[in-house]
Design a protein around this motif. Structure first.
Motif, PDB file in Angstrom:
ATOM      1  N   GLY A  18       0.818  -1.205   0.000  1.00  0.00           N
ATOM      2  CA  GLY A  18       0.000   0.000   0.000  1.00  0.00           C
ATOM      3  C   GLY A  18       0.854   1.259   0.000  1.00  0.00           C
ATOM      4  O   GLY A  18       0.553   2.233  -0.685  1.00  0.00           O
TER       5      GLY A  18
ATOM      6  N   GLN B 149       0.879   4.062  -2.862  1.00  0.00           N
ATOM      7  CA  GLN B 149       0.560   5.449  -2.550  1.00  0.00           C
ATOM      8  C   GLN B 149       1.617   6.381  -3.135  1.00  0.00           C
ATOM      9  O   GLN B 149       1.300   7.445  -3.684  1.00  0.00           O
TER      10      GLN B 149
ATOM     11  N   HIS C  69      -2.101  -9.778  -2.999  1.00  0.00           N
ATOM     12  CA  HIS C  69      -2.175  -9.259  -1.631  1.00  0.00           C
ATOM     13  C   HIS C  69      -2.525 -10.348  -0.621  1.00  0.00           C
ATOM     14  O   HIS C  69      -2.020 -10.347   0.491  1.00  0.00           O
TER      15      HIS C  69
END
Lengths: 160, 271, 458
Positions: C20, C24, C323
């Motif tokens: 993540g 980002q 994931h």
């Protein structure tokens, strides 16, 4: 200050590369100091205490071009050695001139077309963008994993 | 398609006022313009909707009729072939694809409450059949048809509750339908729309994927359900029956009070 | 079908955090470029152009590289590529070699082959170094140990290097620096991959954030002849330096959210020996161009796009399957969405053929791909290839045939759905749908189908 220089300095700031004045450099030249043969490094030639960049604590080197878009320093492997001198020491000081600034990587290729031509090419062209770093352990940013832990930039006073 | 677009534009182009007039006209059963009636819409009700959430199909039918269109449900329809196609069995899928084109070719527009099945026809029939059938450009997902073709966002629906919208992957990434369902939901009286803010990430359905890789699929559903619960919504709405089965199945297993509803049912179920 | 277990909760959460964070940073780097979509298209077009005339570009690269004194080798198979490297090492008389991160060397299992030949390969990318010590294959295209906690890394270093345990990433990094610095100063053979090959100049382009790629190709050993071997796939060629510059931007932004990787090196040959001796750099530079199944991908119009891949890892970072299951669940050197496509394209094994099925086809991978590869559509195609190659069991093909025959007759479909409502109470349905109901509830069939409701409405 030119727009290119403003952008270049902004990028260096984001990369954690301080831009220092020539006078401020003095205090950083401690331990074994290697100074490259680039003309812009002449003011510090007398401070050299080490002839082999492999053994230096600090290296002071010149460069061949500056790229504003990415905050990169472009280095040709010859005629002045730049491979070891920008890679081996924990602290690398790069001295560059405002006149060396270009907007992007493509312009570096244009400028050095002759040094990239097959049959007459320099062995190596490197773009250095910030210090050596890794995020391999839990995405934690660590500097100096193999190359310099710290990169410092100095604008040559005569404009390079 | 130009014909449809022109007529739709003529009928509904300029304003919501016109929409209101149309609805009033449709409700009273009077003043149905020939222009509107001229659009002959074929209803494409995919298997999962037919079997598990037929009220979504009714929602589409009632709403389009209310807007004054001729809606037909070709009883010969079965499946577009997507399950076989996605499983790599093209030889079987191609038979059903040809059949689908035969069944629906006569319609000016085909409307379906399923992003997934519309994507199958529009995006994959060309590859499957060797040449893209002209019909592929006349097949629409229901929310996209309302907003893009009929230029309508307020369908006059009422729904009291806090609702979050789940982007089905086929709607979002195959058909690029993202804002349309939200526009339609925002116009519903009494409805509070809260964003899911999870990516948007897949719910883990993926057709046979959910059966071949149940652990990964369920883990994805768990995260999806957790994101839904974080919004504080009472309802989760989507435009694909598969997602709703996956999300609903996990909500139910976890004893969550959140309920699922198909977008078409919410918008047109009581029309 | 292969089993694909989910990672344990703690590791899943840690992985999600790490991926993540990278995503980002990528999002920020993309947001900075309003023309990102046009940039992706240009990157796509560059790679498409390169693949359209791949062998012309490779010939041009070879001519230019040769003019600069680079020796070009062709390896049709993984075995050929490994033998090529081993021969160079033997001629040089070395028993160890420093390596920078290269997925192609993982693909051809070079380390294994070198060890069997008595030459020790030393991985020098921090992540690869840790993975090698631990004995693990890489977990991720660009972040080999993204799944390990700092404690786990600390334990690996303590056990394998005999250093006192620490879980401080900075200290762990400095331990690796010390160990590997000795290896760099000692090495005479450096093995790297290549991110791009430039046809017009014969350049080998290598990016590295840590600087190990520069070490391996500079070879700071003051003694003896030094040799650099770059091993790479034939698909890495691009026509011009300008093309490479564009792709380097896309790569840095997509993989790490950076404007450019810390070190981007254009290697153009051995150190100069005629016009003034260069004090650093290798005496010989070799390139091994590996095919190993890539020509086959090039021939399949639906798989050719996969060759555009620049190995940024963004598709893994966003993939909901990756994931949850993690890189090792793919049981292949290439993992994640594009890795599934590559694995199934390169290796005709049951295991590899199963990978394109391990996707919900959500398409998030294609949306982040900097060179616009339709990754999930390639998987769809490979599912059909699996059928054509007999990888789908006969009973499944028969089941699909029966299903299709039912769906061809609307009356049969309707009769079936009525029958199901009469004969299959929910408990029976739940049992039949076991893989589904083991994890989730199955909603009940509606009392009446749409077909029936429609008739009632009319």
């Amino acid at each position: 200050m030119s727009e290119l220089r403003r952008q270049f300095e902004e990028r260096l700031g984001q990369l954690g590369v301080p831009v220092v004045l020539p006078a401020e450099l003095e205090a950083m030249l401690t331990g074994k100091v290697f100074v490259s043969e680039h003309a812009v490094c002449k003011p510090w030639a007398a401070r050299a205490t080490c002839a082999d960049p492999r053994e230096a604590d600090v290296t002071v080197t010149g460069c061949d071009a500056l790229v504003a878009e990415t905050g990169s320093v472009a280095l040709l492997s010859a005629p002045v050695e730049t491979r070891l001198s920008t890679l081996m020491a924990p602290l690398n000081v790069v001295v560059g001139g405002e006149r060396q600034l270009v907007a992007d990587m493509e312009l570096v290729f244009e400028q050095f077309a002759g040094r990239l031509r097959p049959g007459a090419a320099a062995a190596c062209l490197t773009f250095v963008t910030g210090p050596s770093r890794t995020t391999d352990i839990e995405k934690t940013l660590i500097f100096g994993v193999h190359g310099p832990k710290k990169l410092v930039f100095v604008f040559a006073e005569d404009g390079g | 398609m130009t014909g449809l677009r022109n007529r739709a534009m003529m009928a509904t182009s300029s304003s919501a006022a016109l929409g209101v007039w149309m609805m009033a006209a449709a409700l009273t059963g009077a003043g149905r313009s020939t222009t509107l009636n001229a659009v002959r819409i074929g209803l494409f009700i995919p298997c999962l909707v037919d079997q598990f959430m037929p009220r979504a199909g009714l929602g589409v039918a009632r709403l389009l009729k209310k807007l004054g269109h001729t809606v037909e449900y070709p009883a010969e329809q079965t499946c577009c072939g997507q399950p076989a196609f996605n499983s790599g069995i093209h030889s079987e899928a191609v038979v059903l694809a040809k059949r689908f084109v035969r069944v629906f070719d006569g319609f000016e527009a085909v409307v379906s409450p399923s992003g997934s099945c519309v994507a199958m026809v529009r995006n994959f029939y060309g590859d499957l059949l060797g040449a893209r059938p002209a019909l592929a450009d006349r097949v629409f997902e229901f929310s996209e048809f309302l907003v893009e073709k009929l230029h309508l966002t307020d369908v006059g629906a009422r729904f009291d509750g806090r609702v979050t919208y789940h982007d089905s992957c086929h709607l979002l990434r195959e058909l690029r339908v993202e804002s349309q369902p939200r526009q339609l939901l925002r116009a519903v009286k009494g409805l509070e729309l809260v964003e899911l803010n999870d990516g948007p990430t897949c719910c883990g359905f993926g057709g046979t994927f959910s059966i071949k890789f149940p652990d990964v699929s369920a883990a994805m559903a768990e995260d999806k359900v957790a994101a839904i619960e974080r919004t504080g919504a009472q309802w989760v709405v989507a435009g694909d029956a598969g997602c709703l089965m996956q999300i609903g199945g996990m909500l139910s297993r976890r004893g969550s009070p959140v309920k699922t509803m198909h977008l078409a049912e919410l918008l047109g179920g009581n029309a | 079908m292969m089993p694909m277990p989910v990672l344990e909760e703690k590791r899943r959460a840690a992985l999600a955090r790490a991926l993540g964070q990278t995503l980002q940073k990528r999002a920020q780097a993309v947001a900075e470029m309003p023309e990102w979509e046009a940039m992706r298209q240009r990157a796509h077009d560059i790679r498409a152009g390169a693949m359209d005339r791949l062998f012309e570009h490779l010939d041009a690269f070879e001519r230019a590289a040769a003019a600069n004194g680079i020796r070009v080798h062709h390896a049709a198979t993984a075995e050929d590529a490994c033998q090529c490297v081993i021969q160079i090492a033997r001629r040089l008389g070395v028993t160890r070699a420093v390596k920078s991160k290269s997925m192609v060397t993982e693909e051809i299992h070079l380390n294994h082959a070198m060890e069997a030949a008595g030459i020790r390969p030393i991985e020098t990318d921090l992540g690869e170094f840790i993975a090698q010590l631990k004995g693990d294959p890489p977990f991720h295209l660009t972040a080999p140990v993204v799944h390990l906690t700092r404690d786990e890394v600390g334990k690996v270093l303590a056990v394998k290097l005999g250093v006192p345990f620490t879980n401080d990433p900075a200290k762990l990094t400095m331990i690796a620096r010390e160990v590997l610095r000795r290896e760099f100063l000692d090495a005479r053979l450096g093995i790297s991959g290549a991110n791009f090959l430039v046809a017009e100049t014969g350049s080998i382009v290598l990016v590295t954030n840590e600087g190990n790629g520069r070490m391996v190709t500079t070879l700071p050993n003051p003694q003896g002849p030094r040799v650099n071997v770059a091993i790479t796939g034939i698909e890495k060629v691009v026509p011009t330096l300008r093309d490479a510059a564009h792709l380097l931007r896309m790569l840095a932004r997509s993989s790490a959210g950076a404007r450019l990787t810390a070190y981007t090196t254009f290697i153009q040959g051995p150190r100069a020996r005629s016009s003034g001796e260069e004090p650093s750099g290798p005496d010989e530079v070799h390139v091994v161009l590996v095919d190993n199944g890539r020509r086959g991908m090039l021939r399949d119009a639906r798989l050719r796009e996969a060759l555009f891949c620049i190995r940024c890892g963004a598709c893994s970072n966003i993939c909901p399957v990756y994931h949850r299951a993690g890189g090792h669940a793919y049981q292949s050197v290439y993992n994640g969405p594009i890795g599934a496509v590559w694995s199934a394209a390169l290796w005709d094994t049951e295991q590899a053929a199963a990978l394109p099925f391990a996707s919900s086809l959500c398409g998030a991978c294609a949306d982040v791909c900097p060179v616009k590869i339709d990754i999930h559509h390639a998987m769809l195609w490979q599912r059909n290839l699996a059928t054509l190659r007999g990888r789908v069991p006969a009973w499944q093909r028969w089941a699909w045939r029966l299903w299709r025959m039912g769906m061809e007759r609307a009356a049969l479909y309707r009769a079936g759905s009525r029958l199901a409502r009469v004969l299959l109470p929910q408990v029976v349905l739940n049992r039949l749908a076991r893989p589904w109901t083991s994890k989730r509830d199955l909603p009940p069939l509606a009392a009446k189908t749409f077909h029936e409701l429609w008739k009632e409405e009319a």
